[in-house]
Design a protein around this motif. Structure first.
Motif, mmCIF file in Angstrom:
data_model
loop_
_atom_site.group_PDB
_atom_site.id
_atom_site.type_symbol
_atom_site.label_atom_id
_atom_site.label_comp_id
_atom_site.label_asym_id
_atom_site.label_seq_id
_atom_site.Cartn_x
_atom_site.Cartn_y
_atom_site.Cartn_z
ATOM 1 N N PRO A 1 -29.902 0.560 -3.302
ATOM 2 C CA PRO A 1 -29.094 1.798 -2.339
ATOM 3 C C PRO A 1 -29.782 2.898 -1.638
ATOM 4 O O PRO A 1 -30.618 3.603 -2.405
ATOM 5 C CB PRO A 1 -28.013 2.228 -3.483
ATOM 6 C CG PRO A 1 -28.363 1.831 -4.750
ATOM 7 C CD PRO A 1 -29.588 0.845 -4.593
ATOM 8 N N ASP B 1 -28.579 5.480 -0.166
ATOM 9 C CA ASP B 1 -28.085 7.032 -0.781
ATOM 10 C C ASP B 1 -28.592 7.415 -1.869
ATOM 11 O O ASP B 1 -28.901 8.575 -2.072
ATOM 12 C CB ASP B 1 -26.520 7.080 -0.717
ATOM 13 C CG ASP B 1 -25.838 5.731 -1.651
ATOM 14 O OD1 ASP B 1 -26.398 4.517 -1.878
ATOM 15 O OD2 ASP B 1 -24.934 6.303 -2.228
ATOM 16 N N VAL C 1 -16.877 8.935 2.145
ATOM 17 C CA VAL C 1 -15.778 8.256 1.891
ATOM 18 C C VAL C 1 -14.398 8.922 2.492
ATOM 19 O O VAL C 1 -13.988 9.865 1.989
ATOM 20 C CB VAL C 1 -15.183 7.581 0.414
ATOM 21 C CG1 VAL C 1 -14.121 6.597 0.542
ATOM 22 C CG2 VAL C 1 -16.635 7.031 -0.235
ATOM 23 N N GLU D 1 -20.281 12.299 -1.927
ATOM 24 C CA GLU D 1 -21.192 12.331 -3.174
ATOM 25 C C GLU D 1 -22.710 12.682 -2.634
ATOM 26 O O GLU D 1 -23.097 12.611 -1.640
ATOM 27 C CB GLU D 1 -21.227 10.748 -3.628
ATOM 28 C CG GLU D 1 -19.827 10.232 -3.990
ATOM 29 C CD GLU D 1 -20.064 8.851 -4.545
ATOM 30 O OE1 GLU D 1 -21.079 8.294 -4.372
ATOM 31 O OE2 GLU D 1 -19.037 8.499 -5.078
ATOM 32 N N ASN D 2 -23.395 13.160 -3.461
ATOM 33 C CA ASN D 2 -24.709 13.770 -3.356
ATOM 34 C C ASN D 2 -24.756 14.735 -2.479
ATOM 35 O O ASN D 2 -25.697 15.086 -1.795
ATOM 36 C CB ASN D 2 -25.617 12.315 -3.037
ATOM 37 C CG ASN D 2 -27.027 12.696 -3.435
ATOM 38 O OD1 ASN D 2 -27.460 13.415 -4.190
ATOM 39 N ND2 ASN D 2 -27.743 11.768 -2.703
ATOM 40 N N ASP E 1 -20.302 15.930 -6.477
ATOM 41 C CA ASP E 1 -19.475 15.245 -5.949
ATOM 42 C C ASP E 1 -18.195 16.332 -5.451
ATOM 43 O O ASP E 1 -18.130 17.256 -6.107
ATOM 44 C CB ASP E 1 -18.613 14.221 -6.784
ATOM 45 C CG ASP E 1 -19.472 13.024 -6.945
ATOM 46 O OD1 ASP E 1 -20.266 12.891 -6.447
ATOM 47 O OD2 ASP E 1 -19.134 12.355 -8.079
ATOM 48 N N LYS F 1 -23.352 10.259 0.408
ATOM 49 C CA LYS F 1 -22.335 9.249 0.687
ATOM 50 C C LYS F 1 -21.045 9.653 1.036
ATOM 51 O O LYS F 1 -20.317 10.506 0.150
ATOM 52 C CB LYS F 1 -21.990 8.301 -0.597
ATOM 53 C CG LYS F 1 -21.151 7.057 -0.308
ATOM 54 C CD LYS F 1 -21.164 6.248 -1.643
ATOM 55 C CE LYS F 1 -20.349 4.844 -1.452
ATOM 56 N NZ LYS F 1 -20.432 4.285 -2.859
#
Length: 92
Positions: free
Chosen positions: A18, A20, A29, A39-40, A77, A27
């Motif tokens: 992955p 990411d 969403v 995320e990250n 996150d 990431k």
């Protein structure tokens, strides 16, 4: 992109890893235009009801909208709720 990032990109392609995680990419969403999970991330730079600036590995992520609220904040996150109208990147 520097030599180190090029090598990491090749490794992710060869071993089907992955991107990411390996390349420290965020990431995102997006659920409709009402909720965004990131995320990250690397921290919050600016927080207001119409704009939130979030530090990412190679720059900033700008979230623009109305009545924006950080619903949840953790080390890596975060969740933003509100009317999200625009996402943009400012890269280093």
């Amino acid at each position: 992109m520097g030599r180190k990032e090029e090598v990491k990109t090749k490794i992710t392609e060869i071993f089907n890893l992955p991107q990411d995680v390996i390349l420290n990419l965020p990431k995102l969403v997006l659920i409709g235009n009402l909720e965004l999970l990131i995320e990250n991330h690397r921290g919050i730079i600016y927080y207001g009801p119409e704009m939130i600036k979030i530090r990412i590995y190679h720059g900033l992520l700008l979230v623009e909208g109305k009545e924006l609220v950080i619903e949840e904040l953790q080390k890596d996150d975060l969740i933003i709720n509100g009317e999200i109208n625009e996402l943009s990147f400012e890269l280093d």
